[in-house]
Design a protein around this motif. Structure first.
Motif, mmCIF file in Angstrom:
data_model
loop_
_atom_site.group_PDB
_atom_site.id
_atom_site.type_symbol
_atom_site.label_atom_id
_atom_site.label_comp_id
_atom_site.label_asym_id
_atom_site.label_seq_id
_atom_site.Cartn_x
_atom_site.Cartn_y
_atom_site.Cartn_z
ATOM 1 N N ASP A 137 81.922 33.253 -48.213
ATOM 2 C CA ASP A 137 83.076 33.452 -49.098
ATOM 3 C C ASP A 137 83.994 32.242 -49.110
ATOM 4 O OD1 ASP A 137 82.261 36.007 -49.847
ATOM 5 O OD2 ASP A 137 83.404 36.987 -48.247
ATOM 6 N N ARG A 138 84.082 31.543 -47.967
ATOM 7 C CA ARG A 138 85.004 30.404 -47.862
ATOM 8 C C ARG A 138 84.366 29.090 -48.288
ATOM 9 N NH1 ARG A 138 85.986 32.571 -42.645
ATOM 10 N NH2 ARG A 138 84.857 30.783 -41.794
ATOM 11 N N ALA A 139 83.112 29.118 -48.693
ATOM 12 C CA ALA A 139 82.394 27.878 -49.030
ATOM 13 C C ALA A 139 83.115 27.138 -50.157
ATOM 14 C CB ALA A 139 80.959 28.186 -49.431
ATOM 15 N N MET A 140 83.149 25.826 -50.025
ATOM 16 C CA MET A 140 83.794 24.970 -51.019
ATOM 17 C C MET A 140 82.784 23.923 -51.494
ATOM 18 S SD MET A 140 87.115 25.967 -50.955
ATOM 19 C CE MET A 140 88.072 24.566 -51.501
ATOM 20 N N GLY A 141 83.096 23.265 -52.598
ATOM 21 C CA GLY A 141 82.272 22.145 -53.040
ATOM 22 C C GLY A 141 81.169 22.554 -53.991
ATOM 23 N N ASP A 142 80.133 21.703 -54.050
ATOM 24 C CA ASP A 142 79.068 21.866 -55.044
ATOM 25 C C ASP A 142 78.293 23.169 -54.896
ATOM 26 O OD1 ASP A 142 79.791 19.406 -56.008
ATOM 27 O OD2 ASP A 142 78.239 18.303 -54.893
ATOM 28 N N ASN A 143 78.142 23.651 -53.654
ATOM 29 C CA ASN A 143 77.315 24.833 -53.419
ATOM 30 C C ASN A 143 78.130 26.112 -53.261
ATOM 31 O OD1 ASN A 143 74.965 23.231 -53.396
ATOM 32 N ND2 ASN A 143 75.293 22.710 -51.243
ATOM 33 N N SER A 144 79.408 26.083 -53.634
ATOM 34 C CA SER A 144 80.256 27.253 -53.426
ATOM 35 C C SER A 144 79.794 28.452 -54.256
ATOM 36 C CB SER A 144 81.706 26.908 -53.754
ATOM 37 O OG SER A 144 81.830 26.460 -55.096
ATOM 38 N N ALA A 145 79.393 28.206 -55.514
ATOM 39 C CA ALA A 145 78.936 29.307 -56.359
ATOM 40 C C ALA A 145 77.674 29.942 -55.782
ATOM 41 C CB ALA A 145 78.674 28.804 -57.777
ATOM 42 N N GLU A 146 76.766 29.111 -55.289
ATOM 43 C CA GLU A 146 75.534 29.615 -54.685
ATOM 44 C C GLU A 146 75.840 30.427 -53.437
ATOM 45 O OE1 GLU A 146 72.631 26.873 -52.654
ATOM 46 O OE2 GLU A 146 71.497 27.329 -54.478
ATOM 47 N N PHE A 203 66.966 40.709 -50.731
ATOM 48 C CA PHE A 203 67.626 39.676 -51.524
ATOM 49 C C PHE A 203 66.992 38.347 -51.133
ATOM 50 C CE2 PHE A 203 70.774 36.233 -51.526
ATOM 51 C CZ PHE A 203 71.040 36.156 -52.882
ATOM 52 N N ALA A 204 66.678 37.510 -52.133
ATOM 53 C CA ALA A 204 66.029 36.216 -51.850
ATOM 54 C C ALA A 204 66.600 35.153 -52.780
ATOM 55 C CB ALA A 204 64.518 36.321 -52.017
ATOM 56 N N ILE A 205 66.680 33.950 -52.261
ATOM 57 C CA ILE A 205 67.163 32.816 -53.049
ATOM 58 C C ILE A 205 66.590 31.536 -52.448
ATOM 59 C CG2 ILE A 205 69.256 32.533 -51.655
ATOM 60 C CD1 ILE A 205 70.729 31.725 -54.227
ATOM 61 N N GLU A 206 66.278 30.563 -53.296
ATOM 62 C CA GLU A 206 65.811 29.260 -52.836
ATOM 63 C C GLU A 206 66.913 28.237 -53.081
ATOM 64 O OE1 GLU A 206 62.070 28.328 -54.635
ATOM 65 O OE2 GLU A 206 61.048 30.064 -53.737
ATOM 66 N N TYR A 207 67.084 27.329 -52.124
ATOM 67 C CA TYR A 207 68.198 26.391 -52.222
ATOM 68 C C TYR A 207 67.852 25.078 -51.522
ATOM 69 C CZ TYR A 207 69.057 27.710 -47.359
ATOM 70 O OH TYR A 207 68.915 27.927 -46.023
ATOM 71 N N PRO A 208 68.472 23.972 -51.957
ATOM 72 C CA PRO A 208 68.272 22.689 -51.280
ATOM 73 C C PRO A 208 69.182 22.583 -50.063
ATOM 74 C CG PRO A 208 69.691 22.376 -53.173
ATOM 75 C CD PRO A 208 69.275 23.831 -53.185
ATOM 76 N N CYS A 209 68.722 21.878 -49.067
ATOM 77 C CA CYS A 209 69.523 21.633 -47.859
ATOM 78 C C CYS A 209 69.197 20.224 -47.382
ATOM 79 C CB CYS A 209 69.207 22.676 -46.799
ATOM 80 S SG CYS A 209 70.280 22.591 -45.342
#
Length: 208
Positions: free
Chosen positions: A62-71, A90-96
């Motif tokens: 919930d507190r995430a900021m920046g480019d990946n905040s919406a994700e 629930f599943a999601i793919e994301y870059p790290c």
């Protein structure tokens, strides 16, 4: 003693799994993590003495900021659906990515029901090899499409039929060694009285 042995067995099983695994309670607090998660926690900024145990996973998202905040907010919403029993997964793919390499993960969240303990199992599986293979395949497909388009354009510039010249059999052909080539062929029939000029490789040959 039996309970302690069972807990140790479960911990050993979790540590042996390649995925980064965290068990969270109904309120989103991390209850336990495996060895892979301990290494993974540094990447996801969950560093503390217990490698994220005791941290509220939902609050972090919930507190995430920046480019990946919406994700991150999508992740929090997905976890809450699992915790509420609204969905079984629930599943999601994301870059790290890091400064030295590109990495992708697949996150999977499933319900946790063990005795009276309710919550969810959060798994992060490294899918970098698959993602890189997909990107390579897509890049190859885009290149093939570009080459096919270039060939189509180039072939449209070639003459559609051979010219008819008295006393001569005239034919031309352009065959590329690759998908496209720099070679070009064309005919220019310039009548000058009773003579026809033929141009071959840039040189003019008079006939007859």
């Amino acid at each position: 003693e039996m309970i302690r042995e069972l807990a140790e067995t479960q911990t050993a099983i979790l540590d042996a799994l390649p995925a980064n695994i965290a068990l969270i309670g109904q309120d989103g607090v991390v209850l336990a993590v495996n060895e892979s998660w301990r290494r993974f926690s540094d990447v996801n900024q969950l560093q503390n003495a217990a490698y994220g145990v005791g941290t509220n996973y939902l609050s972090v998202c919930d507190r995430a900021m920046g480019d990946n905040s919406a994700e991150a907010k999508d992740v929090a919403a997905g976890i809450r659906k699992v915790l509420k029993g609204e969905t079984n997964e629930f599943a999601i793919e994301y870059p790290c990515h890091s400064e030295t390499e590109q990495r992708w993960y697949r996150m999977m969240v499933t319900p946790l029901h063990e005795g009276r303990q309710a919550g969810a199992v959060v798994k992060h599986l490294n899918i970098t090899e698959r993602k890189l293979a997909e990107e390579s395949r897509l890049a190859h497909e885009r290149l093939e499409q570009s080459l096919a388009l270039a060939m189509q354009v180039q072939q449209s510039l070639l003459p559609s039929k051979d010219p008819v010249v008295p006393q001569l059999d005239v034919a031309g052909r352009s065959q590329y060694c690759d998908s496209t080539g720099g070679d070009y062929v064309d005919f220019f029939n310039i009548q000058r009285g009773d003579r026809t000029d033929l141009f071959v490789a840039g040189r003019s040959l008079a006939w007859p």
